[in-house]
Design a protein around this motif. Sequence first.
Motif, PDB file in Angstrom:
ATOM      1  N   ASP A 117       8.413   9.585   4.135  1.00  0.00           N
ATOM      2  CA  ASP A 117       7.494  10.045   3.180  1.00  0.00           C
ATOM      3  C   ASP A 117       6.095  10.176   4.030  1.00  0.00           C
ATOM      4  N   ALA A 144       0.729  -1.331  -0.071  1.00  0.00           N
ATOM      5  CA  ALA A 144      -0.013   0.136   0.059  1.00  0.00           C
ATOM      6  C   ALA A 144       0.795   1.155   0.012  1.00  0.00           C
ATOM      7  N   CYS A 145       2.158   1.259   0.638  1.00  0.00           N
ATOM      8  CA  CYS A 145       2.889   2.421   0.622  1.00  0.00           C
ATOM      9  C   CYS A 145       3.572   2.605  -0.503  1.00  0.00           C
ATOM     10  N   ALA A 175       3.237   9.528   2.943  1.00  0.00           N
ATOM     11  CA  ALA A 175       2.373   8.774   2.554  1.00  0.00           C
ATOM     12  C   ALA A 175       2.439   7.357   3.540  1.00  0.00           C
ATOM     13  N   GLU A 221       2.174   1.776  -3.559  1.00  0.00           N
ATOM     14  CA  GLU A 221       0.889   2.257  -4.275  1.00  0.00           C
ATOM     15  C   GLU A 221       0.949   3.897  -3.944  1.00  0.00           C
ATOM     16  N   ARG A 222       1.261   4.344  -3.086  1.00  0.00           N
ATOM     17  CA  ARG A 222       1.106   5.755  -2.767  1.00  0.00           C
ATOM     18  C   ARG A 222       2.313   6.539  -3.130  1.00  0.00           C
ATOM     19  N   GLN A 247       0.250   8.011   6.368  1.00  0.00           N
ATOM     20  CA  GLN A 247      -1.183   7.986   5.997  1.00  0.00           C
ATOM     21  C   GLN A 247      -1.724   6.391   6.052  1.00  0.00           C
ATOM     22  N   VAL A 248      -0.604   5.614   5.468  1.00  0.00           N
ATOM     23  CA  VAL A 248      -0.959   3.984   5.278  1.00  0.00           C
ATOM     24  C   VAL A 248      -1.166   3.633   6.580  1.00  0.00           C
ATOM     25  N   GLU A 296      -4.444   4.674   8.176  1.00  0.00           N
ATOM     26  CA  GLU A 296      -5.709   3.904   7.656  1.00  0.00           C
ATOM     27  C   GLU A 296      -5.708   2.360   8.188  1.00  0.00           C
TER      28      GLU A 296
END
Length: 403
Positions: free
Chosen positions: A299, A280-281, A301, A283-284, A304-305, A308
């Motif tokens: 990072d 998922a990281c 992102a 992908e961001r 945020q991952v 979530e």
Amino acid sequence: MRMPGEAHALVRQTHQERVLRALRERGALSRGEIAEAVGLSRTTISEITRDLLRDGAVVVVDTDAAQRAGSGRPAERLALDPDSGQFLGVDFGHRRVHVAVADASHDVVASGRQTYSDGAGWPERITTAFALIDRLGHDRGLHFRALHGIGIGVTGPHPRSSAPHAPEGAFGPGFAAARDDVDVAFAERFGASVIVDNNTRFAALAEALAGDAIAENLLYVRLSDGVGGALVIGGRIVPGATGLAGELGHVTVVPGGARCRCGKAGCLETVASVPAILAACRERGADVGSLDELVRSRDPAIEQVLRETAEVLGRALGAIAMVFNPSEVVIGGEIARLAPVLVERAAETAGRELFPWVAAKPLVRCARLADDDGALGALAALFRSSPLLADHPEPAPIRALPA
């Protein structure tokens, strides 16, 4: 009903355990002192100690010549052999095997891990474990001639004998072979009794025993190459009707989500396992391929991952905690220690799923033990002394190697 030979072997094993316990608690003893301590005849003690000496479980350390007042022949004094590995705890993960070795005093005297590919078959995994055990024995000067038992944790659900078998290929390559062949392979290699169970259930057992008091009601989840879970209710590990209780990793959290190795879609494992989080990281846009890189990266992102993921995890934990009201919710796995935001945010989210009363909210915390918790839990099960196991009601601590 036990056959006469089985009953005799069980009695002999019980006698051996009583002798070893006496030596563990009192140090070096003569055979006469052992007989007095355990309440067995000197003839029986002579037979038991002969076998223990032959197997290398005990050694002659000296005689009682200095304490004797008469002129009789000095009696040998026996003690536990510190170089004797008597219990093996083995935890087969999706990509690594952990081994912990305990001596007769229940002290962990060696531990280690070795990786293999996620696609490795069980013959390769077993061979890797044997090589690791051999290396630990060589490096620590240990021998395994006196093994009393081997506990083995495997990934995925571990059904009881009356349960339907998982299909071949589910939960990793050769899962059915793991259930049927791992115990045989270890028993043949080491000549010791073997127990096999779900490795996360063993990890929960170790975690429940790790504090100052045994956790009576605990919900455990481990985030690793997969996601596993276990329940401790009323002071006991709960297997469920077919041994599948606590399979949090295969609770659906994203309807219609990514395909899971179990054959379902949108399982918690597809969101909260380490490979899923790293994917998922990426992908961001975050360039991370390992946990170390994830922790070092700045990072945004990644943060945020993690948040979530923690929210999804927290909702699942909160729903399950709402059902059976545990006193503690424990999140294990290396990522939980390296990325504390996972635990913090999951705790916040789980709290919102529960009754608003303070007394109804469990403590949500990171696991106390490291990633060898499954191997330590397997040892705890072998010691046959945990109140978390229905057949083994006596408590006993696990004394692990210092960090």
